[in-house]
Design a protein around this motif. Structure first.
Motif, PDB file in Angstrom:
ATOM      1  N   GLY A  13     -21.701  29.850 -23.788  1.00  0.00           N
ATOM      2  CA  GLY A  13     -20.706  30.304 -22.829  1.00  0.00           C
ATOM      3  C   GLY A  13     -21.291  30.377 -21.433  1.00  0.00           C
ATOM      4  O   GLY A  13     -20.874  29.648 -20.540  1.00  0.00           O
ATOM      5  N   THR A  14     -22.285  31.230 -21.235  1.00  0.00           N
ATOM      6  CA  THR A  14     -22.741  31.439 -19.865  1.00  0.00           C
ATOM      7  C   THR A  14     -24.211  31.081 -19.697  1.00  0.00           C
ATOM      8  O   THR A  14     -24.946  31.764 -19.021  1.00  0.00           O
ATOM      9  N   GLY A  15     -24.603  29.975 -20.313  1.00  0.00           N
ATOM     10  CA  GLY A  15     -25.986  29.558 -20.222  1.00  0.00           C
ATOM     11  C   GLY A  15     -26.277  28.767 -18.957  1.00  0.00           C
ATOM     12  O   GLY A  15     -25.442  28.685 -18.045  1.00  0.00           O
ATOM     13  N   PRO A  16     -27.482  28.179 -18.881  1.00  0.00           N
ATOM     14  CA  PRO A  16     -27.874  27.376 -17.738  1.00  0.00           C
ATOM     15  C   PRO A  16     -26.926  26.190 -17.530  1.00  0.00           C
ATOM     16  O   PRO A  16     -26.329  25.695 -18.484  1.00  0.00           O
ATOM     17  N   VAL A  17     -26.779  25.799 -16.283  1.00  0.00           N
ATOM     18  CA  VAL A  17     -25.883  24.682 -15.958  1.00  0.00           C
ATOM     19  C   VAL A  17     -26.733  23.461 -15.614  1.00  0.00           C
ATOM     20  O   VAL A  17     -27.417  23.439 -14.599  1.00  0.00           O
ATOM     21  N   PHE A  18     -26.685  22.462 -16.506  1.00  0.00           N
ATOM     22  CA  PHE A  18     -27.486  21.251 -16.288  1.00  0.00           C
ATOM     23  C   PHE A  18     -26.697  20.176 -15.557  1.00  0.00           C
ATOM     24  O   PHE A  18     -27.193  19.085 -15.306  1.00  0.00           O
ATOM     25  N   GLY A  19     -25.427  20.466 -15.275  1.00  0.00           N
ATOM     26  CA  GLY A  19     -24.570  19.477 -14.630  1.00  0.00           C
ATOM     27  C   GLY A  19     -23.274  19.283 -15.387  1.00  0.00           C
ATOM     28  O   GLY A  19     -22.383  18.568 -14.945  1.00  0.00           O
ATOM     29  N   GLY A  20     -23.177  19.948 -16.535  1.00  0.00           N
ATOM     30  CA  GLY A  20     -21.958  19.822 -17.324  1.00  0.00           C
ATOM     31  C   GLY A  20     -20.956  20.904 -16.978  1.00  0.00           C
ATOM     32  O   GLY A  20     -21.340  21.992 -16.561  1.00  0.00           O
ATOM     33  N   SER A  21     -19.675  20.601 -17.176  1.00  0.00           N
ATOM     34  CA  SER A  21     -18.608  21.578 -16.922  1.00  0.00           C
ATOM     35  C   SER A  21     -18.242  22.259 -18.241  1.00  0.00           C
ATOM     36  O   SER A  21     -18.857  21.995 -19.285  1.00  0.00           O
ATOM     37  N   GLY A  22     -17.204  23.086 -18.207  1.00  0.00           N
ATOM     38  CA  GLY A  22     -16.685  23.675 -19.429  1.00  0.00           C
ATOM     39  C   GLY A  22     -16.270  22.591 -20.415  1.00  0.00           C
ATOM     40  O   GLY A  22     -16.507  22.716 -21.624  1.00  0.00           O
ATOM     41  N   ASP A  23     -15.653  21.516 -19.891  1.00  0.00           N
ATOM     42  CA  ASP A  23     -15.265  20.394 -20.767  1.00  0.00           C
ATOM     43  C   ASP A  23     -16.485  19.808 -21.468  1.00  0.00           C
ATOM     44  O   ASP A  23     -16.452  19.524 -22.661  1.00  0.00           O
ATOM     45  N   THR A  24     -17.549  19.593 -20.701  1.00  0.00           N
ATOM     46  CA  THR A  24     -18.757  18.996 -21.272  1.00  0.00           C
ATOM     47  C   THR A  24     -19.300  19.863 -22.399  1.00  0.00           C
ATOM     48  O   THR A  24     -19.689  19.359 -23.456  1.00  0.00           O
ATOM     49  N   MET A  25     -19.329  21.171 -22.157  1.00  0.00           N
ATOM     50  CA  MET A  25     -19.915  22.053 -23.157  1.00  0.00           C
ATOM     51  C   MET A  25     -19.029  22.170 -24.390  1.00  0.00           C
ATOM     52  O   MET A  25     -19.530  22.271 -25.510  1.00  0.00           O
TER      53      MET A  25
ATOM     54  N   GLU B 161     -19.073  36.703   5.728  1.00  0.00           N
ATOM     55  CA  GLU B 161     -19.443  35.357   5.290  1.00  0.00           C
ATOM     56  C   GLU B 161     -20.887  35.359   4.791  1.00  0.00           C
ATOM     57  O   GLU B 161     -21.739  36.046   5.322  1.00  0.00           O
ATOM     58  N   VAL B 162     -21.145  34.571   3.751  1.00  0.00           N
ATOM     59  CA  VAL B 162     -22.521  34.352   3.321  1.00  0.00           C
ATOM     60  C   VAL B 162     -22.761  32.852   3.324  1.00  0.00           C
ATOM     61  O   VAL B 162     -22.112  32.111   2.599  1.00  0.00           O
ATOM     62  N   ASN B 163     -23.674  32.421   4.173  1.00  0.00           N
ATOM     63  CA  ASN B 163     -23.858  30.983   4.330  1.00  0.00           C
ATOM     64  C   ASN B 163     -25.138  30.456   3.702  1.00  0.00           C
ATOM     65  O   ASN B 163     -25.180  29.314   3.258  1.00  0.00           O
ATOM     66  N   THR B 164     -26.174  31.296   3.691  1.00  0.00           N
ATOM     67  CA  THR B 164     -27.438  30.826   3.138  1.00  0.00           C
ATOM     68  C   THR B 164     -27.879  31.757   2.021  1.00  0.00           C
ATOM     69  O   THR B 164     -27.369  32.876   1.901  1.00  0.00           O
ATOM     70  N   ALA B 165     -28.829  31.275   1.231  1.00  0.00           N
ATOM     71  CA  ALA B 165     -29.345  32.093   0.137  1.00  0.00           C
ATOM     72  C   ALA B 165     -29.954  33.378   0.684  1.00  0.00           C
ATOM     73  O   ALA B 165     -29.852  34.440   0.064  1.00  0.00           O
ATOM     74  N   ALA B 166     -30.556  33.281   1.883  1.00  0.00           N
ATOM     75  CA  ALA B 166     -31.164  34.469   2.477  1.00  0.00           C
ATOM     76  C   ALA B 166     -30.107  35.545   2.741  1.00  0.00           C
ATOM     77  O   ALA B 166     -30.391  36.741   2.666  1.00  0.00           O
TER      78      ALA B 166
ATOM     79  N   ASN C  94     -28.438  25.718  -4.508  1.00  0.00           N
ATOM     80  CA  ASN C  94     -29.825  25.367  -4.805  1.00  0.00           C
ATOM     81  C   ASN C  94     -30.617  26.581  -5.270  1.00  0.00           C
ATOM     82  O   ASN C  94     -31.410  26.489  -6.208  1.00  0.00           O
ATOM     83  N   ALA C  95     -30.375  27.708  -4.605  1.00  0.00           N
ATOM     84  CA  ALA C  95     -31.078  28.933  -5.000  1.00  0.00           C
ATOM     85  C   ALA C  95     -30.725  29.297  -6.433  1.00  0.00           C
ATOM     86  O   ALA C  95     -31.584  29.732  -7.208  1.00  0.00           O
ATOM     87  N   GLU C  96     -29.453  29.100  -6.789  1.00  0.00           N
ATOM     88  CA  GLU C  96     -29.048  29.399  -8.175  1.00  0.00           C
ATOM     89  C   GLU C  96     -29.780  28.489  -9.161  1.00  0.00           C
ATOM     90  O   GLU C  96     -30.251  28.941 -10.206  1.00  0.00           O
ATOM     91  N   LEU C  97     -29.880  27.201  -8.793  1.00  0.00           N
ATOM     92  CA  LEU C  97     -30.589  26.278  -9.693  1.00  0.00           C
ATOM     93  C   LEU C  97     -32.051  26.685  -9.834  1.00  0.00           C
ATOM     94  O   LEU C  97     -32.597  26.682 -10.945  1.00  0.00           O
ATOM     95  N   GLU C  98     -32.655  27.067  -8.699  1.00  0.00           N
ATOM     96  CA  GLU C  98     -34.047  27.530  -8.794  1.00  0.00           C
ATOM     97  C   GLU C  98     -34.148  28.788  -9.653  1.00  0.00           C
ATOM     98  O   GLU C  98     -35.124  28.974 -10.388  1.00  0.00           O
ATOM     99  N   GLY C  99     -33.124  29.623  -9.557  1.00  0.00           N
ATOM    100  CA  GLY C  99     -33.078  30.814 -10.407  1.00  0.00           C
ATOM    101  C   GLY C  99     -33.058  30.432 -11.886  1.00  0.00           C
ATOM    102  O   GLY C  99     -33.784  31.003 -12.695  1.00  0.00           O
ATOM    103  N   TRP C 100     -32.220  29.473 -12.212  1.00  0.00           N
ATOM    104  CA  TRP C 100     -32.185  28.993 -13.608  1.00  0.00           C
ATOM    105  C   TRP C 100     -33.544  28.411 -14.004  1.00  0.00           C
ATOM    106  O   TRP C 100     -34.011  28.621 -15.126  1.00  0.00           O
ATOM    107  N   ASP C 101     -34.176  27.672 -13.067  1.00  0.00           N
ATOM    108  CA  ASP C 101     -35.496  27.105 -13.366  1.00  0.00           C
ATOM    109  C   ASP C 101     -36.468  28.178 -13.839  1.00  0.00           C
ATOM    110  O   ASP C 101     -37.289  27.943 -14.718  1.00  0.00           O
TER     111      ASP C 101
END
Ligand code: NA
Ligand code: NA
Lengths: 340, 472, 194
Positions: free
Chosen positions: A83-95, A139-144, A282-289
């Motif tokens: 359900g809420t695991g890492p996202v490798f590029g697949g959508s809900g349909d893919t999973m 507004e939040v524009n950057t990961a910082a 990108n920060a989220e992906l690094e988080g998953w990494d």
């Protein structure tokens, strides 16, 4: 002969839009079984609390449940991979495709029946649209910009967002908006525009960020008590199973209809709808990494993640290579509306 | 009998059995288990073990199989599941903390300072001692969330003073009984936490919503006291100089400051931090308990003995409230598993009531239940029966909760279970009769109904503060 | 019987009072969370879990203590009018019929429930901190055992009361302020008035 009554409890309050989604499943089962099977659909709390449905189905307190697997990831963290695991590029349909064609169902069975010893059969249905990053006052524009935010989310997403510098607050659904108003939290996500609107999110924040990798491929979890299921005639078993597939389509239709029109209503209430910036994604992906190796220390989770990664690598390659640029066509016919 | 009819007989049986006087938590538990045993009865599952049994089986083996067979009913799993649900309830975590705070503060000699000061300050108002007593109660109610001690403390403090000043005994005792129960209505309040846990309404919104209706009720009480003192001065004569001495303005101000200050600190730290968004109710309760301890130390009212008493009382009262939840969660999940809720909604929708008729009926039932029962049983057991009906009549559970909270003020005041009156009777001089106390209470009951009517007519009284603090 | 009653009262009170001190831990623990969240702007991830574990343990372990001191609320407006023998007879029947099935289920079914949780090494789902909750689920069994022991004592109390015509009270204990105040019946004056 009187119909067999199946007690099915959800993890949603009676007023939630997802009760309507569950009702679509009920309607299909009842229609196809010609009245031999009746489902008594109950909201969260009717028999047991929202987070207790797995125990309850296993013990036969209810015959079936309509929930999400993230709700029992305390019993086994691997649950969240369905359900809420890492996202490798697949959508809900893919999973969901992985679940039914890529070996996911067998892995889920292994987790529930072999590893945890439960008397439960689990299926997934309704590939949910990706869950928005959520609601912010500014507004939040950057990961910082996210640093130090007090943010509300759940499941592995909490581990993820904490990993990228937010402090995550755990709050029950009904307290989110009051907590925002009081400043106990200053940002939150829940699930989709319809639920968010019903919560009153536009009253407390004026920036709504769509697109995020924190929960991008979830689906509903249908659990059945195994003895109950296996005692049924084979055709009724088939109806219970295939109605999950059937309801997937009708749920998708209802979601498209409601989520999109509620997104319009949200904008009409003075909320600016943004796309989450690439920097944050990108920060989220690094988080998953950082999280994935921790999860993979468990051999079973390693096996599931390997299977998902392999599936996504092949299937999403096809998907992305194949799909035309829908945005281009949209822009062509409805120019100037998108803000990608 | 159909399942839903079985569910209704379960409810009827409960109402009958309550009057046998057995601890209600265990009565509920038992009925939930008996009826659940029926609902989940599955002979095959029960006697599964007997297949393993042969003639050579020992007495012990067959007995333990019987026990195992008996307990092999799903109701027991449901019961454990519900017990755990109560144990992990986030809203209820505030209960022991607020109780602890209440017990600490009760022991910190705050009430007596406040009353004697207000008595002097209100000297020139008609019915001055009654006014001072009510204001003391109301202020104390804003700092703590429990009831009981205030009636007694005021009964020991204000009642003798009023009687000495030739107040009519029934008038004086009515003031103390009614004022003493305000703590459970005016936030912070244990009763509202329990309602929030039972209804799912946000506890902070409930607190914000209850504040003005609580003050409205105080206002009505004061109006009655002052009005009666003007119209009938004999019930509340002006105290003499000996009874209430005059002091210099400066002294008075200093007295007001020193007696208000501790309460102001508590009110700000608890209610303020909840309403202004600094803390959740559980956090505010913890801060309140900490603040209470600091104050008690500052007023030299803290000793290990008092701390220990507060701790032990907290365990007992928390256990009382929460085991009631364990019983009622089990009871009500069997009730709804059997379809009882459904039947009640069908019955009520068949009555074809207007929303106003429904509200009147619901509040009348709750009022009547308040005669024999206490607030905790009513909110934990009976109010949940009404909650699923509210959407049918377009009634907001927040608004309903405030009406219930006002209504339940009467449960402390109506015989036969009028806790407030009994507490007072226990400490009043013997010449004050229970009938006099009840007579004195009557006008205050009328004020409670009046406040409910006003709140119904002007719902803004409920919605204004939640709107200000949290938006609509 | 009297010996057993004294033993059970003492046991229940010892556990109830010991776990009661959790309220102090809770007060300081939650206050600490408020401090780090609002002042240092770095909330703990475990505060919520730890506070419900303390709250749940406190009230579960206090159940038997409360029972021994007659603290569980009763609908007693008729009951209080009966003679002690009548009260004891009704109580005796209801303890046997109403009390034990549920309390023993806390032990037996609670054991099953808790051991399953131990098997998973279950942690709380509320936070990423992964606070274990299997030990917390075992509290159900412990509370059930204490209540069962206290229940036997209550049954003995009923039998003694039917025989003797009066109730055997628990040992002297802390009382509510109202009861206490009635006893002492002295309230200080405002210190500034002196
Ligand atoms: Na209060
Ligand atoms: Na009453």
């Amino acid at each position: 002969q009187s119909p067999i009554v199946m007690k099915m409890q959800t993890s949603w309050p009676a007023s939630d839009i997802w009760m309507e989604f569950a009702k679509q499943y009920v309607d299909r089962v009842e229609a196809m079984s010609g009245g031999r099977l009746k489902i008594d659909l109950l909201p969260a709390g009717a028999v047991v609390a929202a987070f207790q449905v797995l125990d309850a189905v296993n013990d036969g307190l209810i015959d079936a449940s309509h929930s999400v697997s993230a709700y029992w990831y305390g019993k086994n963290k691997a649950a969240s991979l369905f359900g809420t695991g890492p996202v490798f590029g697949g959508s809900g349909d893919t999973m969901l495709a992985w679940f039914y064609a890529g070996g996911g169902e067998e892995l889920f069975r292994e987790l529930i029946q072999d590893n945890m010893g439960l008397d439960v059969i689990g299926l997934l249905g309704f590939p949910m649209p990706a869950q928005p990053l959520g609601w912010f006052k500014e507004e939040v524009n950057t990961a910082a910009d996210l640093n130090g935010f007090k943010y509300r989310t759940v499941g592995l997403a909490a581990d993820l967002m904490q990993g990228i510098g937010m402090s995550v607050a755990q709050l029950p659904g009904g307290e989110i908006v009051p907590a925002m108003e009081r400043g106990v939290i200053d940002a939150f996500e829940f699930n989709n525009p319809s639920s968010d609107l019903r919560f009153g999110a536009p009253d407390v924040a004026k920036n709504y960020y769509l697109s995020s990798y924190h929960q991008a491929s979830e689906a509903f979890e249908f659990l059945f008590n195994r003895s109950f299921m296996e005692d049924l005639e084979p055709d009724l078993q088939a109806i219970l199973r295939h109605s999950v597939e059937a309801a997937s389509t009708s749920n998708t239709a209802a979601a498209m209809d409601n989520y999109s029109s509620d997104l319009q209503k949200i904008q009409e209430q003075g909320v600016t709808v943004h796309r989450t910036s690439t920097d944050i994604l990108n920060a989220e992906l690094e988080g998953w990494d950082k999280l994935i190796p921790e999860l993979e220390q468990d051999p079973y989770m390693k096996k599931v993640l390997d299977s998902q990664r392999e599936w996504v690598e092949r299937v999403t390659f096809y998907n992305l290579m194949n799909s035309p640029d829908y945005a281009l066509a949209y822009e062509h016919y409805f120019p100037g509306k998108l803000k990608l | 009998m159909t399942d839903p009819q079985v569910a209704l007989s379960m409810l009827a049986l409960f109402i009958g059995l309550v009057f046998l006087g057995f601890p209600i938590a265990f009565t509920l538990m038992a009925l939930g288990i008996f009826f659940g045993y029926f609902a989940y009865f599955d002979a095959g599952r029960m006697w599964r073990g007997f297949d393993r049994l042969d003639e050579t089986a020992s007495w012990w083996e067959s007995t333990s199989l019987w026990i195992e067979g008996f307990y092999n009913n799903r109701i027991f799993d449901l019961f454990i599941n519900q017990t755990y649900t109560v144990m992990s309830n986030e809203v209820l975590t505030a209960v022991p903390l607020f109780l602890f705070m209440g017990y600490i503060v009760e022991r910190a000699n705050i009430v007596d300072r406040l009353f004697s000061t207000l008595n002097i300050a209100a000297k020139n108002v008609p019915g001055s001692m009654g006014v001072a007593a009510l204001v003391t109660c109301a202020l104390f109610a804003t700092a703590t969330g429990i009831v009981g001690a205030v009636v007694t403390l005021m009964g020991l403090l204000a009642l003798p003073a009023m009687l000495k000043a030739r107040y009519e005994p029934s008038f004086a005792s009515g003031i103390i009984c009614a004022g003493g129960t305000l703590g459970i209505l005016i936030p912070p309040s244990i009763m509202l936490i329990v309602y929030a846990a039972a209804s799912g309404v946000s506890i902070v919104r409930l607190y914000a919503a209850a504040l003005l209706p609580g003050l409205l009720l105080v206002g009505l009480y004061l109006t009655y006291v002052i009005g009666r003192a003007i119209l009938q001065p004999s019930v509340a004569p002006r105290p003499t100089e000996e009874e209430v001495p005059s002091v210099k303005l400066g002294t008075l101000l200093w007295m007001l400051f020193t007696s208000f200050f501790p309460l102001a600190v508590l009110i700000l730290s608890v209610l303020g931090s909840i309403l202004f968004g600094l803390a959740t109710p559980t956090e505010a309760a913890a801060i309140g308990a900490l603040g209470g301890m600091v104050l008690a130390v500052a007023y030299r009212a803290m000793s290990f003995q008092r701390l220990r008493e507060s701790v032990y009382l907290t365990v007992r009262t928390t256990a009382m409230v929460c085991w009631l939840f364990v019983g009622s969660y089990t009871f009500s999940s069997v009730f709804s598993y059997l379809g009882g809720e459904h039947l009640i909604s069908e019955f009520v929708s068949g009555l074809d009531l207007t929303p106003l008729q429904f509200l009147l009926l619901a509040q009348l039932i709750i009022f009547l239940l308040g005669w024999p029962l206490e607030w905790s049983e009513i909110i934990i057991i009976f109010v949940p029966i009404f909650l699923p009906l509210l959407p049918m009549f377009d009634v907001d559970p927040l608004f309903f909760g405030i009406l219930v909270a006002l209504n339940l003020q009467t449960s402390f005041l109506t015989p036969p279970m009028a806790m407030s009156a009994y507490y007072l009777k226990g400490i009043a001089p013997p010449e004050v009769k229970l009938t006099q106390i009840f007579k004195g209470i009557m006008p205050f009951l009328a004020m409670v109904f009046l406040s409910m009517a006003i709140v119904y007519i002007f719902p803004q009284i409920v919605y204004h503060l939640p709107g200000v603090f949290y938006g609509n | 019987m009297k010996t057993f009653i004294t033993f059970a009262d003492g046991l229940s009170a010892a556990f109830g009072k010991a776990f009661g001190w959790l309220i102090i831990l809770m007060t300081f623990g939650v206050s600490y969370e408020v401090f780090v969240r609002y002042v240092l702007n770095s909330p703990t991830p475990w505060s919520l879990d730890v506070s419900f574990i303390m709250y749940g343990t406190l009230f579960m372990m206090g159940g038997a203590y409360t029972l021994s001191r007659g603290g569980h609320v009763r609908g007693d407006f008729l009951y209080r009018l009966w003679r002690p023998r009548m009260q004891a007879t009704v109580d005796l029947v209801l303890y046997a019929l109403f009390f034990f099935p549920g309390v023993l289920a806390l032990v037996f079914s609670g054991w099953k429930y808790a051991s399953r949780s131990w098997g998973y090494g279950e942690v709380s789902v509320n936070s990423p901190a992964g606070i274990p909750i299997y030990q917390f689920k075992s509290v159900i069994v412990a509370a059930g055992l204490l209540l069962a022991i206290q229940g036997i004592a209550q049954i003995f109390r009923c039998i003694l009361c039917i025989r003797d015509g009066y109730w055997l009270q628990a040992a002297e204990d802390v009382e509510e302020t109202e009861a206490l105040a009635v006893k002492n019946a002295t309230v200080g004056e405002h210190p500034d008035m002196k």
